[in-house]
Design a protein around this motif. Structure first.
Motif, PDB file in Angstrom:
ATOM      1  N   THR A   1       0.923  -1.060   0.030  1.00 50.72           N
ATOM      2  CA  THR A   1       0.275   0.002  -0.074  1.00 50.72           C
ATOM      3  C   THR A   1       0.851   1.005   0.020  1.00 50.72           C
TER       4      THR A   1
ATOM      5  N   SER B   1       1.012   5.365   0.971  1.00 48.93           N
ATOM      6  CA  SER B   1       0.376   6.355   1.686  1.00 48.93           C
ATOM      7  C   SER B   1       1.058   7.395   1.445  1.00 48.93           C
TER       8      SER B   1
ATOM      9  N   THR C   1     -13.141   8.744   4.902  1.00 50.31           N
ATOM     10  CA  THR C   1     -11.967   7.752   5.004  1.00 50.31           C
ATOM     11  C   THR C   1     -12.359   6.501   5.918  1.00 50.31           C
TER      12      THR C   1
ATOM     13  N   PRO D   1     -11.821   3.151   3.680  1.00 53.42           N
ATOM     14  CA  PRO D   1     -10.332   3.121   4.259  1.00 53.42           C
ATOM     15  C   PRO D   1      -9.505   2.867   2.858  1.00 53.42           C
ATOM     16  N   GLN D   2      -9.896   2.448   1.920  1.00 52.21           N
ATOM     17  CA  GLN D   2      -8.946   2.111   0.778  1.00 52.21           C
ATOM     18  C   GLN D   2      -8.854   3.353   0.010  1.00 52.21           C
TER      19      GLN D   2
ATOM     20  N   ALA E   1      -7.982   6.060   1.553  1.00 52.21           N
ATOM     21  CA  ALA E   1      -6.927   7.109   2.490  1.00 52.21           C
ATOM     22  C   ALA E   1      -5.825   7.265   1.773  1.00 52.21           C
TER      23      ALA E   1
ATOM     24  N   MET F   1      -3.784   6.390   8.063  1.00 50.09           N
ATOM     25  CA  MET F   1      -5.011   5.668   7.684  1.00 50.09           C
ATOM     26  C   MET F   1      -5.640   4.913   9.066  1.00 50.09           C
TER      27      MET F   1
ATOM     28  N   TRP G   1      -5.157   6.449  14.367  1.00 46.35           N
ATOM     29  CA  TRP G   1      -4.399   6.562  13.021  1.00 46.35           C
ATOM     30  C   TRP G   1      -3.259   6.287  13.023  1.00 46.35           C
TER      31      TRP G   1
ATOM     32  N   ARG H   1      -4.621  -2.452  10.688  1.00 54.38           N
ATOM     33  CA  ARG H   1      -5.148  -1.592   9.951  1.00 54.38           C
ATOM     34  C   ARG H   1      -6.845  -1.841   9.406  1.00 54.38           C
TER      35      ARG H   1
ATOM     36  N   THR I   1      -9.635  -2.248   7.027  1.00 54.10           N
ATOM     37  CA  THR I   1      -9.952  -2.451   5.733  1.00 54.10           C
ATOM     38  C   THR I   1     -11.330  -2.308   5.142  1.00 54.10           C
TER      39      THR I   1
END
Length: 310
Positions: free
Chosen positions: A2, A4, A272, A276-277, A279, A283, A293, A307, A309
């Motif tokens: 992922t 970020s 978010t 959440p995907q 973000a 996250m 967070w 996390r 998801t």
């Protein structure tokens, strides 16, 4: 893996200075970087990259150079931080027109947006982070808000009033932080008054000692509403009662006013949590039934953090 992307407050503030379309253009780049961190060109320094934005692709936006750092993965997350932006051409011509006065009807719509966004947030908390939900205080009464206005000498904006009628702060317990990207905790009305008086007194002392006037130390219209934690108010968020814009302060002299309103901040938080995907910065995750967070920087929290998801 992922990706970020962090878009710090000072970069958001700089975007606002460079034209109405600059923030939208940079946010578009942020979304592109989540798909392709190699989008920019590597500079001479290890881990630093430069990307360009063509002004022809965006309205009210000058040509831009965006510098970002791409660090090593952390907890299976590639971290990108937007460091700074620079205009490489003329700023857009906004003319001499003055912005129209806020429409009271529009402000009422914003209050309804705050109410709806907060209900979405608390509904999510009740389902997924009950410890954080339980850490929130009930709403204040109109009389309590009026008393705070009198104490501050500043009218509370309708958006903040709408939030306080639903929730007037958090309890001094782990998990009270709700607002990204640092897990800001809502301040109680008493903490708001104490923090405001401290900042204004600090402003007066600087004016007396250094002759600083109309500085960015603390304007009378700035009302704090979130802090680093329920008890630590050295960092936090405030709302400008005159413009409705949300700003940030820290324990140094840094004060920034961003482009967001309280309604957009809460709507983005709700978006978010529910998706959440999508973000692009910090996250949402969970530790023992509380919202955190992340990924957390502390090793003990990082080991427990899961996390979210969806």
């Amino acid at each position: 893996m992922t990706v970020s992307v962090d878009l710090p407050d000072h970069v958001r503030a700089r975007c606002t200075e460079l034209g109405d379309g600059a923030l939208y253009a940079v946010k578009t780049l942020v979304r592109q970087l989540t798909d392709d961190p190699h989008l920019g060109e590597r500079t001479g320094s290890l881990g630093l990259y430069t990307a360009t934005i063509d002004s022809d692709a965006f309205d009210a936006c000058p040509p831009l150079v965006v510098r970002y750092a791409w660090g090593p993965p952390l907890l299976d997350v590639d971290l990108i931080e937007i460091r700074d932006i620079e205009a490489t051409g003329p700023l857009p011509d906004v003319g001499d027109e003055q912005a129209p006065a806020p429409d009271p009807h529009t402000r009422q719509i914003a209050a309804r947006q705050v109410t709806e966004a907060w209900r979405r947030i608390t509904n999510w908390l009740a389902r997924h982070a009950p410890a954080t939900c339980a850490a929130l205080l009930p709403g204040a009464s109109p009389h309590e808000i009026a008393a705070l206005e009198q104490a501050l000498g500043v009218g509370v904006p309708v958006e903040l009033r709408a939030l306080w009628l639903l929730c007037a702060g958090g309890k001094d317990t782990p998990g009270a932080g709700v607002i990204p990207d640092r897990g800001w905790a809502l301040m109680s009305l008493g903490a708001v008054a104490t923090s405001y008086r401290w900042h204004r007194e600090n402003q007066r002392e600087l004016e007396a000692e250094w002759g600083v006037e109309d500085s960015m130390v603390w304007q009378p219209s700035w009302i704090p509403f979130c802090s680093w934690s329920v008890t630590d108010t050295s960092y936090g968020l405030f709302i400008d009662a005159g413009t409705g814009e949300v700003g940030h302060w820290d324990e140094t002299a840094v004060r920034t006013v961003g482009d967001q309103t309280l309604s957009t901040l809460l709507e983005e938080t709700a978006d978010t949590l529910e998706n959440p995907q999508l973000a692009t910065g910090r996250m949402p995750g969970l530790i023992g039934g509380r919202l955190v967070w992340g990924p957390p920087l502390a090793a003990d929290e990082a080991a427990l953090w899961e996390r979210f998801t969806g």
